[in-house]
Design an enzyme around this catalytic site. Structure first.
Site, PDB file in Angstrom:
ATOM      1  N   HIS A 134       0.845  -1.190   0.000  1.00 29.83           N
ATOM      2  CA  HIS A 134       0.000   0.000   0.000  1.00 29.83           C
ATOM      3  C   HIS A 134       0.883   1.244   0.000  1.00 29.83           C
ATOM      4  O   HIS A 134       2.102   1.137   0.176  1.00 29.83           O
ATOM      5  CB  HIS A 134      -0.966   0.002   1.200  1.00 29.83           C
ATOM      6  CG  HIS A 134      -0.293   0.075   2.534  1.00 29.83           C
ATOM      7  ND1 HIS A 134      -0.222  -0.987   3.411  1.00 29.83           N
ATOM      8  CD2 HIS A 134       0.356   1.089   3.150  1.00 29.83           C
ATOM      9  CE1 HIS A 134       0.431  -0.628   4.499  1.00 29.83           C
ATOM     10  NE2 HIS A 134       0.798   0.628   4.350  1.00 29.83           N
ATOM     11  N   ALA A 135       0.240   2.380  -0.200  1.00 32.78           N
ATOM     12  CA  ALA A 135       0.941   3.670  -0.080  1.00 32.78           C
ATOM     13  C   ALA A 135       0.133   4.553   0.854  1.00 32.78           C
ATOM     14  O   ALA A 135      -1.045   4.299   1.103  1.00 32.78           O
ATOM     15  CB  ALA A 135       1.072   4.327  -1.453  1.00 32.78           C
TER      16      ALA A 135
END
Ligand code: TYD
Length: 137
Positions: free
Chosen positions: A54-55
């Site tokens: 994820h970011a």
């Protein structure tokens, strides 16, 4: 924080005090890390499967393997860079806007994260295509 790159991240040496009683390390918000620390969480008893993927849009983090070791691969959409954390006095400063994958956890690893914000589900990007769009790619 869309225009960050993997080169904005670095491993820092965390302050340590050593004497005959062993080691003591300290991290103070705004002094040892360039943000106020609002949240601490840690990963442990991680099985084979990797984590991360994820970011974050705004979250700044310092990641520390307080025990064991782990590989952290950061990706800005153009370039990937892998950092190996394997000492309690090494911390990886992660700026927002980067995709991250965590893998190769050794047995017994504890990965501690000092975070600049409280938990906010809307700060996450969990789809890689969406991440590339966010970066304007
Ligand atoms: P998740 O973000 O999926 O872990 P990873 O960083 O490996 O992608 O988090 C797992 C669960 O923990 C999820 O249900 C959300 C919850 N969580 C919180 O409630 N607060 C937090 O600060 C964090 C990091 C996670």
């Amino acid at each position: 924080m869309k225009h960050t790159t993997v080169h904005d991240c670095q491993i820092i040496d965390i302050r340590k005090y050593t004497d005959s009683r062993g080691y003591l390390s300290v991290i103070e918000g705004g002094i040892d890390v360039p943000f106020d620390i609002k949240r601490i969480y840690y990963l442990y008893m991680v099985p084979e499967a990797a984590r991360g993927a994820h970011a974050h849009k705004d979250l700044k983090q310092l990641l520390v393997a307080t025990s064991g070791s782990v590989d952290i691969t950061l990706d800005d959409g153009h370039e990937k860079k892998t950092f190996h954390l394997d000492r309690p006095w090494k911390g990886l400063l992660v700026v927002p806007g980067l995709w991250r994958d965590l893998d190769n956890f050794s047995g017994g690893t504890v990965l501690m994260c000092l975070a600049s914000e409280h938990y906010e589900a809307t700060d996450y990007i969990r789809d890689y295509e969406e991440f590339l769009k966010y970066k304007g790619l």
